[in-house]
Design a protein around this motif. Structure first.
Motif, mmCIF file in Angstrom:
data_model
loop_
_atom_site.group_PDB
_atom_site.id
_atom_site.type_symbol
_atom_site.label_atom_id
_atom_site.label_comp_id
_atom_site.label_asym_id
_atom_site.label_seq_id
_atom_site.Cartn_x
_atom_site.Cartn_y
_atom_site.Cartn_z
ATOM 1 N N UNK A 1 0.835 -1.193 0.000
ATOM 2 C CA UNK A 1 0.000 0.000 0.000
ATOM 3 C C UNK A 1 0.872 1.247 0.000
ATOM 4 N N UNK A 2 1.955 1.222 0.791
ATOM 5 C CA UNK A 2 2.867 2.371 0.846
ATOM 6 C C UNK A 2 3.478 2.659 -0.520
ATOM 7 N N UNK A 3 3.905 1.609 -1.210
ATOM 8 C CA UNK A 3 4.510 1.761 -2.535
ATOM 9 C C UNK A 3 3.478 2.300 -3.522
ATOM 10 N N UNK A 4 2.269 1.771 -3.464
ATOM 11 C CA UNK A 4 1.206 2.233 -4.364
ATOM 12 C C UNK A 4 0.874 3.695 -4.109
ATOM 13 N N UNK A 5 0.789 4.088 -2.843
ATOM 14 C CA UNK A 5 0.505 5.491 -2.510
ATOM 15 C C UNK A 5 1.633 6.408 -2.987
ATOM 16 N N UNK A 6 2.856 5.949 -2.850
ATOM 17 C CA UNK A 6 3.996 6.733 -3.318
ATOM 18 C C UNK A 6 3.941 6.915 -4.831
ATOM 19 N N UNK A 7 3.614 5.849 -5.540
ATOM 20 C CA UNK A 7 3.496 5.922 -7.000
ATOM 21 C C UNK A 7 2.360 6.857 -7.414
ATOM 22 N N UNK A 8 1.235 6.799 -6.698
ATOM 23 C CA UNK A 8 0.109 7.689 -6.995
ATOM 24 C C UNK A 8 0.485 9.154 -6.780
ATOM 25 N N UNK A 9 1.229 9.441 -5.714
ATOM 26 C CA UNK A 9 1.695 10.820 -5.471
ATOM 27 C C UNK A 9 2.604 11.283 -6.605
#
Length: 183
Positions: A1-9
């Motif tokens: 989830x952290x990686x996905x949120x970082x990619x979305x940002x």
């Protein structure tokens, strides 16, 4: 989830940068134009980034050869232009590098220079670095989307300024020539 949120940002930041470039290129931003003192703006940016640069291990200096450089434009966009150039210097030069801001007037032009003593940009790639998403091969391991210099050029052109990339021997010197405002 952290990686996905970082990619979305990262995707959102890229989209925002593209939107800003499109707005600037369509000249929708001229409604915020005013006369402002470029010397004061550069001094303010220097004061803010001096702390950041020092903490990161860089030396950031300012030379303003004559105070009171008035230009017409959007001070927030010029602030963004200068912040992008300083951040690029810090991102693409080794810790301990010297980054110099210089401001001087010549006839009807005000020259703003941001230079460093890093690796520079090869002559054959200097024009391409202004292309959207273009990154030098050695920069591909650092953060960034390849839109920073595209934004810088769009802001400069909106203000009737020219931008040149020069060899600083060693390093890079970015010179932006703003037309002086008639007071």
């Amino acid at each position: 989830i952290e990686v996905a949120l970082s990619e979305l940002r990262s995707i959102a930041d890229t989209f925002d940068a593209l939107l800003r470039i499109a707005q600037i290129e369509s000249q929708d931003r001229t409604a915020h134009f005013t006369l402002f003192d470029l010397s004061a703006l550069v001094a303010d940016i220097h004061e803010t980034y001096w702390i950041i640069a020092t903490e990161a291990g860089y030396e950031l200096t300012l030379s303003d050869h004559t105070a009171g450089h008035w230009v017409g434009g959007d001070p927030n966009l010029v602030r963004q232009l200068l912040a992008n150039l300083i951040e690029n210097s810090m991102r693409h030069t080794p810790v301990g590098s010297h980054i110099a801001l210089e401001l001087f007037a010549k006839r009807e032009w005000i020259w703003l220079s941001v230079s460093d003593n890093g690796h520079g940009i090869p002559v054959e790639e200097r024009e391409r670095v202004f292309d959207r998403f273009y990154r030098l091969e050695k920069s591909r391991t650092t953060s960034g989307s390849g839109l920073g210099l595209s934004l810088v050029r769009a802001i400069a052109e909106l203000h009737g300024a020219t931008i040149r990339l020069l060899d600083n021997r060693p390093g890079l010197q970015v010179v932006i020539e703003f037309p002086k405002a008639a007071l």
